[in-house]
Enzyme design. Sequence first.
Site, mmCIF file in Angstrom:
data_model
loop_
_atom_site.group_PDB
_atom_site.id
_atom_site.type_symbol
_atom_site.label_atom_id
_atom_site.label_comp_id
_atom_site.label_asym_id
_atom_site.label_seq_id
_atom_site.Cartn_x
_atom_site.Cartn_y
_atom_site.Cartn_z
ATOM 1 N N GLY A 7 0.861 -1.184 0.000
ATOM 2 C CA GLY A 7 0.000 0.000 0.000
ATOM 3 C C GLY A 7 0.893 1.229 0.000
ATOM 4 O O GLY A 7 1.368 1.639 1.053
ATOM 5 N N LEU A 8 1.164 1.779 -1.173
ATOM 6 C CA LEU A 8 2.024 2.967 -1.284
ATOM 7 C C LEU A 8 1.177 4.210 -1.036
ATOM 8 O O LEU A 8 0.290 4.513 -1.812
ATOM 9 C CB LEU A 8 2.647 3.062 -2.686
ATOM 10 N N GLY A 11 4.080 8.369 1.356
ATOM 11 C CA GLY A 11 4.888 8.776 2.508
ATOM 12 C C GLY A 11 6.184 7.989 2.550
ATOM 13 O O GLY A 11 6.375 7.041 1.788
ATOM 14 N N VAL A 12 7.057 8.368 3.481
ATOM 15 C CA VAL A 12 8.379 7.727 3.538
ATOM 16 C C VAL A 12 8.286 6.271 4.029
ATOM 17 O O VAL A 12 9.030 5.400 3.567
ATOM 18 C CB VAL A 12 9.367 8.559 4.396
ATOM 19 N N ASP A 13 7.373 5.995 4.954
ATOM 20 C CA ASP A 13 7.307 4.651 5.546
ATOM 21 C C ASP A 13 6.945 3.584 4.511
ATOM 22 O O ASP A 13 7.574 2.535 4.426
ATOM 23 C CB ASP A 13 6.295 4.627 6.701
ATOM 24 N N SER A 14 5.922 3.871 3.703
ATOM 25 C CA SER A 14 5.518 2.869 2.707
ATOM 26 C C SER A 14 6.532 2.803 1.557
ATOM 27 O O SER A 14 6.720 1.746 0.954
ATOM 28 C CB SER A 14 4.109 3.152 2.180
ATOM 29 N N MET A 33 -4.182 3.839 -2.663
ATOM 30 C CA MET A 33 -5.614 3.819 -2.391
ATOM 31 C C MET A 33 -6.182 5.226 -2.421
ATOM 32 O O MET A 33 -5.742 6.077 -1.661
ATOM 33 C CB MET A 33 -5.873 3.257 -1.000
ATOM 34 N N CYS A 100 -10.116 1.670 9.740
ATOM 35 C CA CYS A 100 -9.565 1.751 8.400
ATOM 36 C C CYS A 100 -8.675 0.531 8.105
ATOM 37 O O CYS A 100 -8.704 -0.037 7.020
ATOM 38 C CB CYS A 100 -8.735 3.016 8.332
ATOM 39 N N GLY A 124 3.394 0.182 5.724
ATOM 40 C CA GLY A 124 4.480 0.871 6.419
ATOM 41 C C GLY A 124 4.181 1.108 7.883
ATOM 42 O O GLY A 124 4.474 2.179 8.421
ATOM 43 N N CYS A 200 -6.972 8.729 8.568
ATOM 44 C CA CYS A 200 -6.381 7.663 7.791
ATOM 45 C C CYS A 200 -6.663 7.858 6.301
ATOM 46 O O CYS A 200 -7.813 7.827 5.876
ATOM 47 C CB CYS A 200 -7.051 6.401 8.294
#
Length: 395
Positions: A7-8, A11-14, A33, A100, A124, A200
């Site tokens: 799930g991109l 953000g930096v985490d994903s 999404m 979510c 992420g 979310c």
Amino acid sequence: MKRVVVGLSGGVDSSVTAYLLKEQGYDVIGLFMKNWHDDSVTISDECPWLEDSNDAMIVAEKLGIPFQTVDLSEQYKERIVDYMFDEYEKGRTPNPDVLCNREIKFDVFMDIALSLGADFVATGHYCRKDEEIIDGKPVYKLLAGKDGNKDQSYFLCQLSQEQLSKALFPIGELTKPEVREIAKRADLITAEKKDSQGLCFIGKVRLPDFLQQKLQPKEGVIVQVPNSFEPYNKPLPRFENKEAELTYKSKKYEYAVADGKVVGKHQGAHYFTKGQRKGLAVGGTKEPLFVIETDVEENVIFTGEGKNHKGLYRNVLFVSNEELHWVREDLALATDETMEVEARIRYRQALEKAKLYKVENGLFVEFENPQSAIQEGQFVAWYKNEELLGSGVIS
């Protein structure tokens, strides 16, 4: 090569999640999404999803992985937004992020991923997953993230064994600074991007603005209740048994306008939640006023002065059977069983010592120390040795 759908989010985490999985040799697909484009309700002036989906696409290009956008706004509206309005209208405080994950990311989104031939879905989140064979069957464990500041296991407290079996959390072993460092080294556009705040997948939202679009403003009074309010100070009755004691202590205080003095006006009790300090706009007190209860039927907000006001604290809460969820089904309590745990009633709250008591119609959580602003509709989650065992909606 196992296939993973990430799930991109832009953000930096994903981004780092996708990068790490690619490095580990997985066949990675990036999906963004899109969860909101209902023009009847504007969520904020900004349109963060356009920028976010663009960033996600640039990251996917950089990593050389396939990318597409999926529109889940219909399901999101049905399962998250309508639910939120409904809960606020009843004077409860929902947690959209927990929902979510249960309803969108690890349900609708996961189904799409599996239809693309994925073996796993990766996000992420700062949490970890472990696996143990118990009685010949694999049992999946949800563990806190290594970065104590960022641990997000609470947001996943409603996941099932089946959902966990297909989930991967590649950054759970890392701290946020380490994640940013990896993004920098990999030259990802999101390396320095600020963390998103707000709902979310929707971005920055001022909740009152959002709620006002569906829940009409309605003027009512703000009442200040003193610490001398009689029920705060009456001695405890004698209890026949532990269940009677827990039932008594889990009940919230009942207030009437006559129990305090009217100190101001508000535009709708359903815009306020217990423990809230901002937005009351009442001056003239030594310490700030906090919301200790809202009555959406009568449209009254009850407040107390100072964060140590007696009306803010309780140490027992109740979860009904319908709202009770065990991530570790094998550890679920039977009636009359108890368990020593650590628990929290909101994200970022330090874990507190507590004891679970299973009764016929649900489960009591008794905290060692009184908790501030226990709010119906929020989730309580309980842990043992860094592992999240279960959760429930506070009733």
